[in-house]
Design a protein around this motif. Structure first.
Motif: not given
Length: 165
Positions: A1-15
């Motif tokens: 089973m895949l254990n999700i501990r750390h999520i990365l969210v790339p953002i451009d700081l726009r709308e």
């Protein structure tokens, strides 16, 4: 089973960064992720050192300071939605910066938005989301803020239920 501990969210700081953050944090909460990191990449400026060398360094420093200020303000808006979030501002082209961070920090999931480019625009400009999907060292969830839907219901384990909402 895949254990999700750390999520990365790339953002451009726009709308659409706020909408992406809401989706990413909902996924993080549902999967019980321990940490969510928002990443903003500052592209390198063209090398103009032959003209005004101090100007380029000064501009890059100003962009970095402005980016860090925007990231801090962005995180301040999210502080009540999740416990363990942080933000980083890194130098470099978006795709390479995202993939390098994901590898170095052993990210378990990337949640990224697409800008909805189609046709000639996509051919000429490419797609950061497409390149991240192809090079990611972990699963990648792509969210389209232009589609008018809020994505999918995600359950843990991931294969238990994935249904359109």
């Amino acid at each position: 089973m895949l254990n999700i501990r750390h999520i990365l969210v790339p953002i451009d700081l726009r709308e659409h960064s706020q909408t992406l953050a809401e989706v990413a944090l909902a996924v993080a909460n549902q999967l019980g992720a321990e940490k969510t990191t928002f990443l903003h990449a500052l592209p390198h400026l063209p090398d103009l050192n032959d003209y005004l060398p101090d100007t380029l360094a000064r501009l890059e420093a100003e962009f970095r300071t402005e980016g860090k200020g925007k990231m801090a303000a962005f995180l301040d808006l999210l502080k009540d939605q999740a416990a363990n979030i942080d933000g980083v501002v890194v130098d470099g082209e978006a795709t390479e910066a995202i993939l390098a961070y994901a590898r170095e920090h052993r990210v378990d999931l990337i949640v990224i938005a697409t800008h909805g480019a189609k046709g000639i625009e996509k051919i000429l400009l490419g797609s950061v989301a497409d390149r991240v999907i192809k090079g990611a060292p972990c699963p990648t969830l792509v969210f389209n803020p232009f589609s008018g839907t809020r994505g999918y219901e995600v359950c843990k384990p991931l294969n238990a239920c994935i249904q359109a909402v």
